[in-house]
Design a protein around this motif. Structure first.
Motif, PDB file in Angstrom:
ATOM      1  N   PHE A  22       0.832  -1.202   0.000  1.00  0.00           N
ATOM      2  CA  PHE A  22       0.000   0.000   0.000  1.00  0.00           C
ATOM      3  C   PHE A  22       0.872   1.260   0.000  1.00  0.00           C
ATOM      4  O   PHE A  22       0.635   2.203  -0.766  1.00  0.00           O
ATOM      5  CB  PHE A  22      -0.911  -0.021   1.235  1.00  0.00           C
ATOM      6  N   PHE A  23       1.904   1.258   0.838  1.00  0.00           N
ATOM      7  CA  PHE A  23       2.820   2.400   0.961  1.00  0.00           C
ATOM      8  C   PHE A  23       3.489   2.719  -0.387  1.00  0.00           C
ATOM      9  O   PHE A  23       3.536   3.881  -0.806  1.00  0.00           O
ATOM     10  CB  PHE A  23       3.881   2.074   2.030  1.00  0.00           C
ATOM     11  N   ILE A  24       3.982   1.688  -1.065  1.00  0.00           N
ATOM     12  CA  ILE A  24       4.627   1.881  -2.381  1.00  0.00           C
ATOM     13  C   ILE A  24       3.590   2.413  -3.382  1.00  0.00           C
ATOM     14  O   ILE A  24       3.885   3.309  -4.178  1.00  0.00           O
ATOM     15  CB  ILE A  24       5.275   0.562  -2.878  1.00  0.00           C
ATOM     16  N   GLY A  25       2.365   1.864  -3.308  1.00  0.00           N
ATOM     17  CA  GLY A  25       1.289   2.342  -4.185  1.00  0.00           C
ATOM     18  C   GLY A  25       0.984   3.817  -3.980  1.00  0.00           C
ATOM     19  O   GLY A  25       0.773   4.562  -4.942  1.00  0.00           O
ATOM     20  N   ILE A  26       0.995   4.254  -2.718  1.00  0.00           N
ATOM     21  CA  ILE A  26       0.714   5.668  -2.413  1.00  0.00           C
ATOM     22  C   ILE A  26       1.836   6.561  -2.956  1.00  0.00           C
ATOM     23  O   ILE A  26       1.566   7.655  -3.464  1.00  0.00           O
ATOM     24  CB  ILE A  26       0.517   5.873  -0.889  1.00  0.00           C
ATOM     25  N   ILE A  27       3.086   6.089  -2.888  1.00  0.00           N
ATOM     26  CA  ILE A  27       4.193   6.846  -3.503  1.00  0.00           C
ATOM     27  C   ILE A  27       3.911   7.015  -5.003  1.00  0.00           C
ATOM     28  O   ILE A  27       4.069   8.106  -5.562  1.00  0.00           O
ATOM     29  CB  ILE A  27       5.552   6.135  -3.265  1.00  0.00           C
ATOM     30  N   GLY A  28       3.437   5.928  -5.635  1.00  0.00           N
ATOM     31  CA  GLY A  28       3.068   5.990  -7.051  1.00  0.00           C
ATOM     32  C   GLY A  28       1.992   7.029  -7.326  1.00  0.00           C
ATOM     33  O   GLY A  28       2.095   7.835  -8.256  1.00  0.00           O
ATOM     34  N   LEU A  34      -1.274  -1.595  -6.983  1.00  0.00           N
ATOM     35  CA  LEU A  34      -0.704  -1.785  -5.643  1.00  0.00           C
ATOM     36  C   LEU A  34      -1.709  -1.416  -4.547  1.00  0.00           C
ATOM     37  O   LEU A  34      -1.918  -2.184  -3.612  1.00  0.00           O
ATOM     38  CB  LEU A  34       0.586  -0.968  -5.483  1.00  0.00           C
ATOM     39  N   THR A  35      -2.330  -0.249  -4.647  1.00  0.00           N
ATOM     40  CA  THR A  35      -3.247   0.171  -3.569  1.00  0.00           C
ATOM     41  C   THR A  35      -4.516  -0.680  -3.569  1.00  0.00           C
ATOM     42  O   THR A  35      -5.061  -0.976  -2.515  1.00  0.00           O
ATOM     43  CB  THR A  35      -3.596   1.679  -3.645  1.00  0.00           C
ATOM     44  N   THR A  36      -4.970  -1.095  -4.757  1.00  0.00           N
ATOM     45  CA  THR A  36      -6.158  -1.949  -4.830  1.00  0.00           C
ATOM     46  C   THR A  36      -5.835  -3.334  -4.278  1.00  0.00           C
ATOM     47  O   THR A  36      -6.624  -3.918  -3.528  1.00  0.00           O
ATOM     48  CB  THR A  36      -6.648  -2.063  -6.289  1.00  0.00           C
ATOM     49  N   ALA A  37      -4.653  -3.858  -4.636  1.00  0.00           N
ATOM     50  CA  ALA A  37      -4.224  -5.182  -4.174  1.00  0.00           C
ATOM     51  C   ALA A  37      -4.102  -5.223  -2.650  1.00  0.00           C
ATOM     52  O   ALA A  37      -4.355  -6.249  -2.031  1.00  0.00           O
ATOM     53  CB  ALA A  37      -2.893  -5.560  -4.817  1.00  0.00           C
TER      54      ALA A  37
END
Lengths: 85, 85
Positions: free
Chosen positions: A43-49, B14-17
């Protein structure tokens, strides 16, 4: 601020407001059993994205929302590591 | 697809996963005690806001991510109402 960013900021405040009580609850109860470290890191990496995307899209509301969520999820990762048994 | 939408889609996946295991866990355990109905509803309305914003910003990755999250959060609201004591 145009109506588009107004909608974005309302969305940002609502989704951020819904996330903060989870951070507070985890901090108070120290109960991190329901949280998965792997999922928090993904989730953290996704938020950076999303934050990078918000800059590229010139979206103030996305930059605002994802900055706060980045800090919140970093705190959850910290709690998870600190309080896990 | 340009590199901007590529970053957006990676962020979206990533955030959805990271969110889907929560939905699955709630479905399997029927444990909704840690979920607040008010917070879920605030989050749901916020996601509708992000979806509208994604359309206004012509952002395929935001539309994709928020559509899935809208369904996921609607499911959590359904579980919360169905399984609460």
């Amino acid at each position: 601020m145009g109506y588009m960013e107004l909608i974005g900021f309302v969305a940002a405040i609502l989704t951020t407001a819904a996330f903060l009580p989870q951070v507070y609850k985890t901090w108070k109860t120290k109960d991190v059993s329901g949280l998965s470290l792997l999922m928090l890191i993904i989730f953290f990496i996704g938020i950076i994205g999303w934050l990078v995307y918000g800059f590229l899209k010139h979206s103030p509301s996305m930059i605002f929302a994802n900055s706060i969520t980045l800090i919140s999820s970093a705190l959850l990762i910290f709690f998870k590591i600190k309080y896990r048994k």
